[in-house]
Design a protein around this motif. Structure first.
Motif, short mmCIF file in Angstrom:
data_model
loop_
_atom_site.label_atom_id
_atom_site.label_comp_id
_atom_site.label_asym_id
_atom_site.label_seq_id
_atom_site.Cartn_x
_atom_site.Cartn_y
_atom_site.Cartn_z
N LEU A 39 1.03 -0.94 -0.50
CA LEU A 39 0.15 0.01 -0.13
C LEU A 39 0.80 1.43 -0.48
O LEU A 39 2.03 1.58 -0.60
N ASP A 75 -0.17 -2.79 6.15
CA ASP A 75 -1.28 -3.45 5.53
C ASP A 75 -2.21 -3.10 5.20
O ASP A 75 -1.90 -1.89 6.15
N VAL A 76 -3.93 -3.42 5.29
CA VAL A 76 -4.87 -2.90 5.09
C VAL A 76 -5.80 -2.44 6.87
O VAL A 76 -6.67 -1.94 6.71
N HIS A 77 -4.71 -3.04 7.40
CA HIS A 77 -4.99 -3.00 8.68
C HIS A 77 -4.24 -2.04 9.19
O HIS A 77 -4.13 -2.31 10.59
N GLY A 78 -3.03 -2.16 8.65
CA GLY A 78 -2.78 -0.42 9.47
C GLY A 78 -1.40 -1.41 9.97
O GLY A 78 -0.84 -0.33 10.44
N THR A 90 -4.87 6.10 -2.42
CA THR A 90 -4.73 5.19 -1.75
C THR A 90 -4.66 5.62 -0.10
O THR A 90 -4.86 5.14 0.69
N ILE A 91 -4.43 6.58 -0.08
CA ILE A 91 -4.41 6.63 1.60
C ILE A 91 -6.23 8.10 2.20
O ILE A 91 -6.29 6.96 2.61
N LEU A 143 -8.03 4.59 2.61
CA LEU A 143 -7.10 3.87 3.77
C LEU A 143 -7.72 4.77 5.26
O LEU A 143 -8.06 4.22 5.98
N SER A 152 -11.19 3.20 6.07
CA SER A 152 -11.08 2.07 5.87
C SER A 152 -11.13 2.06 7.35
O SER A 152 -11.40 1.22 7.98
N PHE A 153 -9.96 2.53 8.09
CA PHE A 153 -9.87 3.02 8.92
C PHE A 153 -10.74 3.98 9.84
O PHE A 153 -10.55 4.07 11.02
N ALA A 166 1.01 6.54 10.08
CA ALA A 166 0.79 5.38 9.72
C ALA A 166 2.04 4.62 9.89
O ALA A 166 1.83 3.59 9.89
#
Length: 632
Positions: A54, A124-127, A279-280, A283, A286-287, A311
């Protein structure tokens, strides 16, 4: 080729698209690096990072051959005072980002064995912080070096030159080389390369201040931002061929990977194909941080870049080696032109008699041409079988030594529900010895086929179901798997339903797991109620040991598992009627096994000519199965 056409395009287009452009700059620096000299290192960007990256960051470090780091000049609370930088908003996509990182090396005397290391990391997608890999370049070379990559090995060398220039360097997977006495380029090159991924690095000698303050530095007090910027040498467009790319010359496999990526453009749904800015924003959403950041206002650029920095901050005191590595299994979307590797490593709990030799026929479906009712009409194209046995393994737990086999003969993007069929058969060696293989008449072929019986079959999906996918974007299941067996021979009707090409009794489409739950039964009576597609789960919990990996990352192919805990049992757990505990690996002489005979007993014992036996068995199996593309 496609890459040559890219090089002939405009600079802007090539800069955005080409992962590497061949350029050689063999000229070496002949000026000695004197005591008191300094130098600067730039990390301008990266090209074609893995597709599961990412937003990313680059960190500059350095080590001598003994592992001692050099001093990096960092000013406290200074805008340029950092050894790392995150990807820039306006710097291409997340897989080809720009970093704009510059670090000053200043100390009285340098170790000539110094290696500059660039560390790439992501979240990753979970930070969660994850380590991608490293690039490396020798800071110095010998005065009489044949090439600029001739790294000095003697820390006491008095005469050496700065390795000035711009370089495109491969990215190696992992943190740092393990098991080596010296830290140098040779040790790092022993690590596994990430296909196609590179970094853009420059080394320049530090100039002297015109006012007599010694070496120029952006940390000199009293400088304006304009004066600091004037000390920094801006990066030139990549397409102008300024980066020496000899260290990352593209292999044939890498060219195929990239050409397929560009020509098909099938991966538009992957996050790696979009900009850093997009992408940012994704994210942040998503967060669920939308309320904390101004995404579309006047200060949106500052807000987005600030999020990226926060991040990607590494916890103080924690080493890069302590973070998990990026998952190599999802580095690249599946590429039909490259394919994947399959290895049938063995069988567990297979029911065989002491004169039967087990083997496995395996192929992908659709299509189903090999499994038609008339054996004379079977098409064995792209069908394989195991023919290298570990003769020391038990007959009830045979192991195969064929290793990974490449499957890549796809005329078009394969079906999203592509399956691997594992068809377990056994050869009656007593009956086989009475047959003359030199006879090719119809009667003899029928007698040969009678020596083979089915011992169960199973299927596993080629592509992962836990990641977003469609007919254009797929991810290969990579790892060591246990595939549960069904009784009897392969049922074409069941395969049709499992691939989604068939329908249930109501005429509606069903997913793979739904079909599996419906057609798999514990008894023949229950299976018969389902109809022709009903299958019975093997009563002895027989299973096939399968290894699979995307061919783009074959360097990361897992080793054969050695114990039960190392096997992925997801395909057993997918069957609600299966008792997972019953599939745990047992000792060869335990449970229902009457005798732990080994395969070499079929050839006459440990002193038998196993090579001759294997060759004869292989010839017999080729005639019996119709799969005759092997060389004996």
């Amino acid at each position: 080729s496609l890459l040559e056409s890219l090089e002939s395009k405009s600079a802007d287009t090539a800069l955005l698209e080409a992962p590497w452009i061949a350029h050689s700059n063999p000229k070496t620096n002949t000026n000695n690096f004197e005591r008191g000299d300094g130098f600067n290192v730039y990390v301008d960007g990266a090209r074609f990072l893995p597709e599961n990256v990412l937003i990313s960051r680059a960190t500059i470090s350095s080590f001598s051959s003994s592992g001692t780091p050099a001093l990096i000049h960092i000013g406290d609370n200074h805008p340029d005072g950092s050894d790392w930088a995150c990807c820039k908003l306006n710097g291409g996509s997340v897989i080809s980002p720009t970093y704009g990182l510059r670090v000053e090396f200043r100390q009285k005397q340098f170790d000539p064995t110094l290696t500059i290391v660039v560390i790439i990391a992501t979240i990753d997608v979970h930070g969660n912080y994850q380590h991608v890999g490293i690039s490396a370049i020798n800071a110095f070379h010998k005065p009489d070096a044949m090439t600029r990559f001739d790294q000095p090995s003697d820390a006491n060398l008095r005469s050496f030159c700065l390795n000035e220039g711009a370089f495109q360097l491969p990215v190696y997977y992992g943190s740092f080389p393990e098991g080596t006495e010296k830290f140098n380029l040779r040790a790092i090159r022993s690590m596994r390369k990430i296909p196609c991924s590179t970094t853009l690095v420059r080394i320049e000698k530090a100039g002297y201040d015109a006012r007599g303050y010694g070496l120029q530095s952006v940390f000199q007090p009293g400088l304006t931002s304009e004066e600091r910027d004037a000390m920094k040498t801006p990066a030139k467009p990549y397409a102008l061929k300024v980066y020496d790319s000899r260290q990352c010359k593209a292999s044939k496999e890498e060219r195929v990977i990239y050409e397929s990526f560009v020509s098909s453009r099938r991966r538009l749904s992957t996050i790696g194909n979009i900009s850093v800015r997009q992408t940012i924003k994704l994210l942040i959403k998503s967060f669920k941080f939308e309320e904390d950041y101004d995404l579309d206002g006047r200060n949106s650029d500052y807000e987005l870049q600030n999020f990226a920095k926060k991040a990607l901050i590494k916890k103080a005191g924690v080493k890069h080696t302590e973070f998990p590595h990026l998952n190599p299994a999802t580095m690249r979307c599946f590429c039909p032109d490259v394919g994947f590797y399959v290895s049938i490593d063995g069988l567990e709990n297979v029911v065989v008699k002491n004169y039967e030799l087990p083997f496995v026929i395996y192929s992908v479906c659709p299509p189903y041409e090999y499994y038609c009712s008339d054996p004379d009409l079977r098409i064995p194209t792209d069908v394989e079988f195991t023919y290298k046995w570990d003769f020391s393994s038990p007959m009830c737990k045979p192991r195969f030594e064929n290793g990974p086999v490449l499957i890549n003969n796809f005329s078009e993007t394969p079906h999203s529900n592509l399956l691997l069929i594992v068809d377990v058969r056994v050869l009656d060696t007593r009956a086989a010895r009475r047959i003359d293989l030199d006879l090719r008449d119809e009667r003899n072929i029928k007698d040969i086929r009678k020596c083979i019986r089915s011992a169960g079959w199973g299927v596993m999906p080629i592509f992962r179901s836990d990641l977003p996918s469609d007919n254009k974007t797929q991810w290969v299941n990579s790892g060591n798997f246990q595939v549960p067996l069904f009784s009897g021979g392969v049922k074409r009707e069941a395969l049709s339903l499992l691939t989604g090409l068939g329908h249930d009794t109501t005429g509606g489409n069903m997913g793979y797991n739904e079909v599996l739950q419906r057609i798999v039964q514990l008894s023949a009576r229950d299976a018969s109620k389902i109809g022709p597609s009903g299958v019975v789960l093997d009563q002895k919990c027989g299973n096939v040991l399968v290894r699979m990996v995307d061919a783009q990352v074959i360097e990361f192919c897992p080793e054969p598992a050695t114990n039960d805990s190392e096997y992925d049992k997801r395909f057993i757990k997918a069957i609600s009627k299966a008792n997972v505990e019953s599939y745990k690996m047992k000792k060869a002489d335990g449970g229902w096994f009457s005798k732990a005979a080994t395969l070499d007993s079929l050839a006459g014992g440990s002193g038998a000519n196993l090579v001759s036996f294997r060759r004869h068995a292989m010839k017999f199996l080729m005639m019996a199965t119709g799969i005759e593309h092997y060389h004996i």
